[in-house]
Design a protein around this motif. Sequence first.
Motif, PDB file in Angstrom:
ATOM      1  N   PRO A 202      10.927   7.240   7.695  1.00  0.00           N
ATOM      2  CA  PRO A 202       9.677   7.513   6.991  1.00  0.00           C
ATOM      3  C   PRO A 202       8.817   6.268   6.759  1.00  0.00           C
ATOM      4  O   PRO A 202       8.010   6.245   5.828  1.00  0.00           O
ATOM      5  N   TYR A 203       9.005   5.225   7.570  1.00  0.00           N
ATOM      6  CA  TYR A 203       8.244   3.992   7.361  1.00  0.00           C
ATOM      7  C   TYR A 203       6.763   4.229   7.631  1.00  0.00           C
ATOM      8  O   TYR A 203       6.385   4.794   8.655  1.00  0.00           O
ATOM      9  N   GLN A 204       5.948   3.773   6.707  1.00  0.00           N
ATOM     10  CA  GLN A 204       4.495   3.883   6.817  1.00  0.00           C
ATOM     11  C   GLN A 204       3.886   2.511   6.559  1.00  0.00           C
ATOM     12  O   GLN A 204       4.320   1.795   5.649  1.00  0.00           O
ATOM     13  N   VAL A 205       2.880   2.165   7.347  1.00  0.00           N
ATOM     14  CA  VAL A 205       2.258   0.851   7.239  1.00  0.00           C
ATOM     15  C   VAL A 205       0.759   1.021   7.102  1.00  0.00           C
ATOM     16  O   VAL A 205       0.138   1.771   7.862  1.00  0.00           O
ATOM     17  N   GLU A 206       0.162   0.349   6.139  1.00  0.00           N
ATOM     18  CA  GLU A 206      -1.281   0.354   5.932  1.00  0.00           C
ATOM     19  C   GLU A 206      -1.780  -1.083   5.909  1.00  0.00           C
ATOM     20  O   GLU A 206      -1.072  -1.987   5.469  1.00  0.00           O
ATOM     21  N   SER A 207      -3.008  -1.275   6.366  1.00  0.00           N
ATOM     22  CA  SER A 207      -3.588  -2.616   6.370  1.00  0.00           C
ATOM     23  C   SER A 207      -5.012  -2.593   5.855  1.00  0.00           C
ATOM     24  O   SER A 207      -5.815  -1.736   6.243  1.00  0.00           O
TER      25      SER A 207
ATOM     26  N   ALA B  35       5.826  -4.401  -0.046  1.00  0.00           N
ATOM     27  CA  ALA B  35       6.570  -3.198   0.331  1.00  0.00           C
ATOM     28  C   ALA B  35       7.067  -2.494  -0.916  1.00  0.00           C
ATOM     29  O   ALA B  35       7.286  -3.114  -1.969  1.00  0.00           O
ATOM     30  N   SER B  36       7.232  -1.193  -0.805  1.00  0.00           N
ATOM     31  CA  SER B  36       7.791  -0.406  -1.888  1.00  0.00           C
ATOM     32  C   SER B  36       9.247  -0.810  -2.113  1.00  0.00           C
ATOM     33  O   SER B  36       9.863  -1.457  -1.252  1.00  0.00           O
ATOM     34  N   PRO B  37       9.829  -0.459  -3.265  1.00  0.00           N
ATOM     35  CA  PRO B  37      11.215  -0.868  -3.535  1.00  0.00           C
ATOM     36  C   PRO B  37      12.201  -0.469  -2.449  1.00  0.00           C
ATOM     37  O   PRO B  37      13.150  -1.218  -2.178  1.00  0.00           O
ATOM     38  N   ASP B  38      11.976   0.670  -1.792  1.00  0.00           N
ATOM     39  CA  ASP B  38      12.899   1.071  -0.728  1.00  0.00           C
ATOM     40  C   ASP B  38      12.485   0.540   0.640  1.00  0.00           C
ATOM     41  O   ASP B  38      13.157   0.776   1.646  1.00  0.00           O
ATOM     42  N   GLY B  39      11.360  -0.191   0.680  1.00  0.00           N
ATOM     43  CA  GLY B  39      10.917  -0.822   1.911  1.00  0.00           C
ATOM     44  C   GLY B  39      10.185   0.068   2.885  1.00  0.00           C
ATOM     45  O   GLY B  39       9.748  -0.404   3.938  1.00  0.00           O
ATOM     46  N   THR B  40       9.997   1.340   2.574  1.00  0.00           N
ATOM     47  CA  THR B  40       9.456   2.269   3.560  1.00  0.00           C
ATOM     48  C   THR B  40       7.930   2.353   3.548  1.00  0.00           C
ATOM     49  O   THR B  40       7.344   2.903   4.479  1.00  0.00           O
ATOM     50  N   HIS B  41       7.287   1.858   2.499  1.00  0.00           N
ATOM     51  CA  HIS B  41       5.824   1.839   2.439  1.00  0.00           C
ATOM     52  C   HIS B  41       5.375   0.384   2.408  1.00  0.00           C
ATOM     53  O   HIS B  41       5.629  -0.334   1.439  1.00  0.00           O
ATOM     54  N   ILE B  42       4.710  -0.035   3.473  1.00  0.00           N
ATOM     55  CA  ILE B  42       4.355  -1.442   3.670  1.00  0.00           C
ATOM     56  C   ILE B  42       2.835  -1.572   3.691  1.00  0.00           C
ATOM     57  O   ILE B  42       2.145  -0.775   4.339  1.00  0.00           O
ATOM     58  N   THR B  43       2.321  -2.576   2.986  1.00  0.00           N
ATOM     59  CA  THR B  43       0.880  -2.807   2.932  1.00  0.00           C
ATOM     60  C   THR B  43       0.581  -4.257   3.295  1.00  0.00           C
ATOM     61  O   THR B  43       1.237  -5.182   2.789  1.00  0.00           O
TER      62      THR B  43
END
Length: 526
Positions: free
Chosen positions: A235-240, A257-265
């Motif tokens: 479920p990894y998602q990356v936004e820039s 990154a979110s605490p679980d690492g799956t949402h990265i900005t």
Amino acid sequence: MIPRSWRTLATALTTAVATAMTVGAAGPVPDQYDEFGPEIAAIMNKPAYQHAQWGLLEIDEATGRVIHSRYADQFFIPGSTAKLVSVSGAWHTLGGDHRFTTPVQAVGDRDGTALNGSLVLIAQGDLTMGGRTKPDGSVDFTTIDHTYADDVPGATLTPENPLAGLDEIAGQVRASGLTEIRGDVAIDSRLFTTSPGLDPGPDPLIINDNVIDLLTTPAAPGQPAQLSWRPQIAPYQVESTVQTVAAGGTTDIAVTASPDGTHITLSGTIAADAPPTLKISQVKDPDAFGRTALIEALARAGVTVTAPPTGPNPVGALPATYDGTQRVGAYVSPVFAEYGKLILKVSHNLGANLTICLMAVTAGSHQCDGGFPVLNGFLRQAGIDPTQLQLLDGRGGNPVDRVTPRVENEILHYWQGTPEADRFREAQPILGVDGSLATACEGCPTCPGKGKVWAKPGSVVGYDAVNQRLAVGGETLGGYLDAGHGRLHTFYLAVNGASTPDIISFFDVINDLSRISGLLQEQAAA
């Protein structure tokens, strides 16, 4: 290469660069390095080394004659030259031709093309899982590895697919006749458990070095920068929100990154004339990541899985034994010598710490700390006194780590008496040619020793807040010199306690040791 503590140091570098402080005027004791020749003495007498201590041991490999010796039996902070020790221990223990076989077992009953049960990948500590493997079976690397993207400017990616090993396994599962898994997919990572002293801590399953690669490319000024990232796994998602600014502007990209690492900005700016800039984000749960990646690989191969593709790794699906289960796929790695070369050429920290865990497994231990007695045994078997070093990791990043120039020379000498002599020597970075010594000659009118020094560098650097400068705890270099006519010299060069005003002059320290090694090579071949 620079340890990961650089990340905390980086925020202070702006102040250090702006202040641009200079070292005090008082110089070292004159002529104390004349024994090495005027050019080397001039380097060792630079102001950056006013309060530092140099160590050097150079030995003629053929005769055992000591060419140079200074504090040969004194401890020095090794930095990444500690990898010569850890890689040697694993290379000897496993063998240079050892291959890791990562199997996938069908746990349950087959019903035609369906499996009523779970598919389990049994992780074996394979460092790359095919993610760097070239068609000829060698392992690919770049001058500055992607694992250093947050620490060192200029990190780049290899072109290979980081999911290649999982794709190969998925194809084998489909070739076995399975098209449906009526159960779950699980990762068995019971091979070993890492220890607190190992940072980064290895996991039995390593996909893309357990990082997400984030590559930002500038667009036109005022426009959003372009972003590509890999591997793209749910479920990894990356936004820039990175914006392109005018040519010559500031490139400053932050990753959160979110605490679980799956949402990265990604946020910040990139100059219009800047090269693509690589950053990374850590995978927090390698087993869950690997499970999803395998399920997605199976789907690409035409194998469906009824279980949801994302979520925690179902450790409850792991059997007590695999007796009576069917192997439906397996990924076989390149030989360990290729992994040793990768670790040494780019100073791969995760791989170096992994060697400690792999040695533990050979002794029947599931705790990585069980690898240190194996390393001790290797040293004793090689006729080397293990009290000449102290280590709490495999990478050379722990405050405990120390080595003497003599022990490093003895390890280098050991390999010359084995059938692996050439392969081990050529696994070292080559001065002015490749690995972490590729750029050692840049900016120099001449490059003594280019292509004739095979050596592993090491750096330990921190921020001196009192003086607002960089404190170089240790800069080291150890390996082989081409002494001409087929002869080799082993050498280990170290300086502890240097200081520099800023990051640019810190790289001058690295280049100073490279230049000294080249001058030593020229002396040896004269």
